[in-house]
Design a protein around this motif. Structure first.
Motif, PDB file in Angstrom:
ATOM      1  N   VAL A  46      -9.155  -5.089   4.163  1.00  0.00           N
ATOM      2  CA  VAL A  46      -8.693  -4.350   2.996  1.00  0.00           C
ATOM      3  C   VAL A  46      -7.594  -3.410   3.461  1.00  0.00           C
ATOM      4  O   VAL A  46      -7.819  -2.559   4.325  1.00  0.00           O
ATOM      5  CB  VAL A  46      -9.834  -3.548   2.338  1.00  0.00           C
ATOM      6  CG1 VAL A  46      -9.302  -2.724   1.180  1.00  0.00           C
ATOM      7  CG2 VAL A  46     -10.939  -4.476   1.866  1.00  0.00           C
ATOM      8  N   MET A  47      -6.395  -3.599   2.920  1.00  0.00           N
ATOM      9  CA  MET A  47      -5.265  -2.731   3.256  1.00  0.00           C
ATOM     10  C   MET A  47      -5.206  -1.627   2.203  1.00  0.00           C
ATOM     11  O   MET A  47      -4.985  -1.878   1.025  1.00  0.00           O
ATOM     12  CB  MET A  47      -3.961  -3.534   3.269  1.00  0.00           C
ATOM     13  CG  MET A  47      -2.728  -2.693   3.563  1.00  0.00           C
ATOM     14  SD  MET A  47      -1.243  -3.708   3.854  1.00  0.00           S
ATOM     15  CE  MET A  47      -1.000  -4.437   2.226  1.00  0.00           C
ATOM     16  N   LEU A  80       4.001   1.636   1.598  1.00  0.00           N
ATOM     17  CA  LEU A  80       3.808   1.164   2.974  1.00  0.00           C
ATOM     18  C   LEU A  80       4.270   2.224   3.964  1.00  0.00           C
ATOM     19  O   LEU A  80       5.337   2.814   3.815  1.00  0.00           O
ATOM     20  CB  LEU A  80       4.599  -0.130   3.194  1.00  0.00           C
ATOM     21  CG  LEU A  80       4.160  -1.329   2.356  1.00  0.00           C
ATOM     22  CD1 LEU A  80       5.045  -2.531   2.664  1.00  0.00           C
ATOM     23  CD2 LEU A  80       2.699  -1.670   2.598  1.00  0.00           C
ATOM     24  N   GLU A  81       3.450   2.453   4.995  1.00  0.00           N
ATOM     25  CA  GLU A  81       3.752   3.443   6.028  1.00  0.00           C
ATOM     26  C   GLU A  81       3.678   2.766   7.400  1.00  0.00           C
ATOM     27  O   GLU A  81       3.163   1.658   7.535  1.00  0.00           O
ATOM     28  CB  GLU A  81       2.762   4.602   5.930  1.00  0.00           C
ATOM     29  CG  GLU A  81       2.863   5.361   4.605  1.00  0.00           C
ATOM     30  CD  GLU A  81       1.865   6.491   4.511  1.00  0.00           C
ATOM     31  OE1 GLU A  81       2.159   7.597   5.011  1.00  0.00           O
ATOM     32  OE2 GLU A  81       0.784   6.266   3.949  1.00  0.00           O
ATOM     33  N   GLN A  99       1.963   2.847  10.300  1.00  0.00           N
ATOM     34  CA  GLN A  99       0.747   2.279  10.875  1.00  0.00           C
ATOM     35  C   GLN A  99       0.213   1.124  10.033  1.00  0.00           C
ATOM     36  O   GLN A  99      -0.366   0.176  10.565  1.00  0.00           O
ATOM     37  CB  GLN A  99      -0.312   3.384  11.026  1.00  0.00           C
ATOM     38  CG  GLN A  99      -1.522   2.982  11.842  1.00  0.00           C
ATOM     39  CD  GLN A  99      -1.192   2.725  13.314  1.00  0.00           C
ATOM     40  OE1 GLN A  99      -0.061   2.891  13.747  1.00  0.00           O
ATOM     41  NE2 GLN A  99      -2.179   2.316  14.076  1.00  0.00           N
ATOM     42  N   THR A 100       0.418   1.204   8.721  1.00  0.00           N
ATOM     43  CA  THR A 100       0.005   0.100   7.852  1.00  0.00           C
ATOM     44  C   THR A 100       0.756  -1.166   8.228  1.00  0.00           C
ATOM     45  O   THR A 100       0.187  -2.261   8.279  1.00  0.00           O
ATOM     46  CB  THR A 100       0.284   0.438   6.377  1.00  0.00           C
ATOM     47  OG1 THR A 100      -0.195   1.742   6.088  1.00  0.00           O
ATOM     48  CG2 THR A 100      -0.400  -0.562   5.458  1.00  0.00           C
ATOM     49  N   ARG A 101       2.041  -1.016   8.496  1.00  0.00           N
ATOM     50  CA  ARG A 101       2.867  -2.177   8.862  1.00  0.00           C
ATOM     51  C   ARG A 101       2.363  -2.810  10.156  1.00  0.00           C
ATOM     52  O   ARG A 101       2.268  -4.039  10.267  1.00  0.00           O
ATOM     53  CB  ARG A 101       4.328  -1.746   9.020  1.00  0.00           C
ATOM     54  CG  ARG A 101       4.985  -1.277   7.722  1.00  0.00           C
ATOM     55  CD  ARG A 101       6.439  -0.875   7.962  1.00  0.00           C
ATOM     56  NE  ARG A 101       7.108  -0.517   6.731  1.00  0.00           N
ATOM     57  CZ  ARG A 101       7.224   0.735   6.270  1.00  0.00           C
ATOM     58  NH1 ARG A 101       6.701   1.736   6.970  1.00  0.00           N
ATOM     59  NH2 ARG A 101       7.854   0.974   5.144  1.00  0.00           N
ATOM     60  N   LYS A 102       2.037  -1.983  11.140  1.00  0.00           N
ATOM     61  CA  LYS A 102       1.595  -2.514  12.429  1.00  0.00           C
ATOM     62  C   LYS A 102       0.248  -3.231  12.297  1.00  0.00           C
ATOM     63  O   LYS A 102       0.040  -4.310  12.853  1.00  0.00           O
ATOM     64  CB  LYS A 102       1.499  -1.382  13.453  1.00  0.00           C
ATOM     65  CG  LYS A 102       2.850  -0.774  13.807  1.00  0.00           C
ATOM     66  CD  LYS A 102       2.701   0.485  14.639  1.00  0.00           C
ATOM     67  CE  LYS A 102       4.059   1.132  14.922  1.00  0.00           C
ATOM     68  NZ  LYS A 102       3.920   2.413  15.634  1.00  0.00           N
ATOM     69  N   GLN A 157       7.586  -3.610  -2.592  1.00  0.00           N
ATOM     70  CA  GLN A 157       7.549  -3.243  -1.165  1.00  0.00           C
ATOM     71  C   GLN A 157       6.776  -4.292  -0.355  1.00  0.00           C
ATOM     72  O   GLN A 157       7.228  -4.740   0.704  1.00  0.00           O
ATOM     73  CB  GLN A 157       6.872  -1.878  -0.986  1.00  0.00           C
ATOM     74  CG  GLN A 157       7.763  -0.681  -1.211  1.00  0.00           C
ATOM     75  CD  GLN A 157       7.077   0.611  -0.788  1.00  0.00           C
ATOM     76  OE1 GLN A 157       6.026   0.603  -0.149  1.00  0.00           O
ATOM     77  NE2 GLN A 157       7.672   1.729  -1.152  1.00  0.00           N
ATOM     78  N   ILE A 158       5.603  -4.661  -0.829  1.00  0.00           N
ATOM     79  CA  ILE A 158       4.755  -5.621  -0.102  1.00  0.00           C
ATOM     80  C   ILE A 158       5.447  -6.981  -0.019  1.00  0.00           C
ATOM     81  O   ILE A 158       5.441  -7.641   1.024  1.00  0.00           O
ATOM     82  CB  ILE A 158       3.380  -5.740  -0.782  1.00  0.00           C
ATOM     83  CG1 ILE A 158       2.632  -4.397  -0.713  1.00  0.00           C
ATOM     84  CG2 ILE A 158       2.544  -6.842  -0.126  1.00  0.00           C
ATOM     85  CD1 ILE A 158       1.345  -4.359  -1.511  1.00  0.00           C
TER      86      ILE A 158
END
Length: 609
Positions: free
Chosen positions: A154-155, A163-164, A166-169, A201-202
């Motif tokens: 779950v993101m 999107l930030e 750490q979320t991207r990584k 964004q996603i």
């Protein structure tokens, strides 16, 4: 922090995801073995798991950037799952209880998650396991390990920030593992980006199509509730009467115009809701569960964990859509002959074992250790290994093989605990998808495989990240040396930080190696709180470590040739050579010019002799 580079020994994406079976075909509570289950198990193998127990399992890991509300979301899932009666607060006031998942003193003081924790509860006919992971980048390694045990992710996004970093990584780690991804946009009770901006964004950054399931009505002070697009029911929320309690909700069909207008009490928001509903129905691709399982489409939810808006709806939808436990690829070889499985010659004894998919229905018990923890109960100085069961049934008192131990060596699993933060309940049986805690005699390490049967099984290891911070740690008080050493040994067993020493200097000062500065602070705080000893850190001027798989002969050759000038030569706790560098350029050039060193950015525990 990015995941290990391509080609690292990290576990491959699980395969064989399937849509869920009929929810009616499920078994009773986890841990309660039934005659039916026992009969089903014994009919083919003593350790084969009943299909109905597999089908009722769901597990998920929650990932996010720090302060997106991840631990709060976990608490509210536990609240609606019936595991707790009142949700705790990350930064609690006097009348509020602490969270179940953040139980360390430092977590309570700072309001952040430091260590991944496991929570589980029964919800209807299903058994749900939640892995709450740290969001801070200094603890990415712990999150990476928890994702190895997950079947779903779950993101969690902050609605105001989208999107930030750490979320991207962490998304890339989920993509590498092929995990189905559910997206929950949190904090709609505050001013937020529009849902369309977040979807864009996603799509643009991840190339991931989203399909809105819960659509928000307003945001901030005007946040009224959500539209369930699968049922065309609007859920209008009112804040709970009691802090931490469940939200009051009124359900109204979307086509009941008069009632909706009265409850929303905002003409602009009502008109926007009707317009959005028509637009989404006309433009969005239909929800395709097969594409969700293939990580090509992400169900999208909007809500507010803090005010409980949309949380129970999300839990219901996840239980319907999320995948049940899936298999893992593992290397298998015959324990009795060491021959490669399927091989006909003794010459095959030294060959690499074949890799095969082990499904949850596999006739033997298998599982892997993805985390170790010391002092969940500080009074008893206990050490636990967290095991994700891949196949078969765990039974109290069973004997298992160990992937790094000698052939034929067996360990008696005298007891296991179902984990709930730092609370534990003894269990008699556990099934694929469950996470259990077993006593760690000191032989179990992260990435190890436990198994039954004559086939030796080894799931791909979980590598350690390359550390970037290095410091000597010293004990300023000689009278507490034993407690200091014991505490440090147990914390090092957890993998929170790594231990290095100067070459052939067993009694010399210990060098701690960590991914981030906060890991050093955690070690010092836990030494103080759990072992009552002080410590002093002395930072070193290095920023990179590489393990030399070529061994000490290769190191000595490079050193005698003058290739290691300005590089610190140390050894890890298994006396393997490690090189410390001051910059990436030096490490990359040495790896390119002196290939015989076989420099690697990760390490795995060695096999026992």
């Amino acid at each position: 922090l990015p995941p290990p580079s391509p080609g690292s020994p990290g576990p491959p994406p699980p395969a064989g995801r399937r849509r869920n079976a009929d929810a009616a075909n499920v078994a009773p509570r986890y841990g309660a073995a039934t005659e039916d289950a026992a009969a089903s198990s014994s009919s083919s193998s003593a350790f084969q798991a009943p299909v109905k127990e597999i089908d009722r399992r769901r597990n998920l890991a929650i990932i996010s950037h720090p302060d997106s509300g991840k631990t709060t979301m976990t608490e509210k899932l536990l609240l609606y799952g019936g595991a707790i009666q009142q949700a705790g607060a990350v930064r609690q006031k006097a009348e509020q209880r602490a969270t179940a998942s953040d139980f360390m003193e430092m977590e309570k003081e700072r309001g952040i998650s430091i260590s991944s924790t496991v929570m589980n509860f029964d919800y209807g006919d299903l058994r749900v396991n939640i892995l709450d992971t740290p969001g801070h980048q200094d603890f990415s390694e712990d999150t990476y390990r928890a994702l190895a045990a997950a079947d779903n992710a779950v993101m969690l996004l902050d609605a105001a920030k989208g999107l930030e970093p750490q979320t991207r990584k962490l998304f890339e780690v989920c993509r590498m593992r092929g995990l189905p991804l559910f997206t929950f946009v949190n904090k709609l009770d505050r001013p937020a980006l529009t849902p369309y901006e977040i979807m864009d964004q996603i799509q643009e950054e991840f190339g991931l199509e989203t399909h809105p399931i819960l659509w928000p009505i307003g945001d901030g002070d005007r946040f009224k509730g959500v539209l369930d697009r699968l049922t065309s029911i609007v859920h209008i929320y009112q804040k709970p009467a009691k802090r931490g309690g469940k939200a009051e909700v009124v359900e109204v069909p979307l086509d009941d115009e008069d009632t909706l207008k009265e409850l929303i009490d905002d003409e602009e928001l009502y008109e926007k809701l009707v317009e959005d509903a028509e637009l989404l129905d006309g433009l969005m691709e239909p929800l395709d569960i097969d594409r969700v399982m293939a990580a090509e489409q992400s169900p999208l939810f909007f809500g507010s964990a803090m005010t409980n808006f949309g949380v129970q709806l999300f839990l219901d939808k996840f239980c319907d859509m999320g995948t049940k436990p899936v298999g893992r690829t593992a290397a298998q070889s015959d324990e009795t002959t060491s021959k490669k499985k399927g091989g006909d010659d003794a010459d095959d004894a030294d060959a690499e074992p074949e890799e095969e998919m082990i499904p949850p229905e596999h006739e033997e018990f298998t599982g892997f250790i993805f985390k170790t923890q010391a002092n969940l109960d500080p009074k008893h100085r206990d050490r636990l290994a967290y095991v994700r069961i891949v196949s078969g049934v765990f039974e109290k008192g069973m004997k298992v093989g160990h992937s790094r131990s000698k052939q034929g060596k067996k360990y008696n699993l005298a007891q296991a605990q179902a984990l709930f933060g730092n609370s534990r309940d003894s269990v008699e049986f556990a099934y694929p998808g469950d996470v259990i805690g077993i006593n760690n005699p000191g032989n179990f390490a992260i990435g190890d495989t436990l198994f039954t049967g004559n086939q030796k099984v080894a799931f791909p290891g979980i590598p350690s990240f390359s550390p970037e911070k290095f410091a000597y740690i010293r004990n300023p008080n000689p009278s507490t040396y034993k407690s200091f050493q014991k505490g440090l040994d147990q914390l090092l067993d957890e993998g929170a930080v790594q231990c290095l020493r100067q070459r052939n200097d067993e009694g010399g000062p210990i060098i701690l190696a960590a991914v981030g500065q906060l890991q050093f602070e955690v070690v010092q705080a836990r030494l103080k709180n759990e072992y009552k000893v002080d410590s002093i850190l002395e930072p070193m001027g290095f920023s990179l470590a590489r393990w030399a798989d070529g061994g000490w002969e290769a190191i000595d050759k490079a050193d005698s040739d003058g290739k290691l000038f300005g590089i610190n030569i140390v050894q890890d706790r298994w006396k393997r050579p490690v090189l410390l560098f001051r910059n990436d350029w030096k490490a990359a050039s040495l790896a390119e010019e002196e290939k015989y060193l076989e420099l690697k950015p990760w390490s795995k525990p060695p096999n026992f002799e």
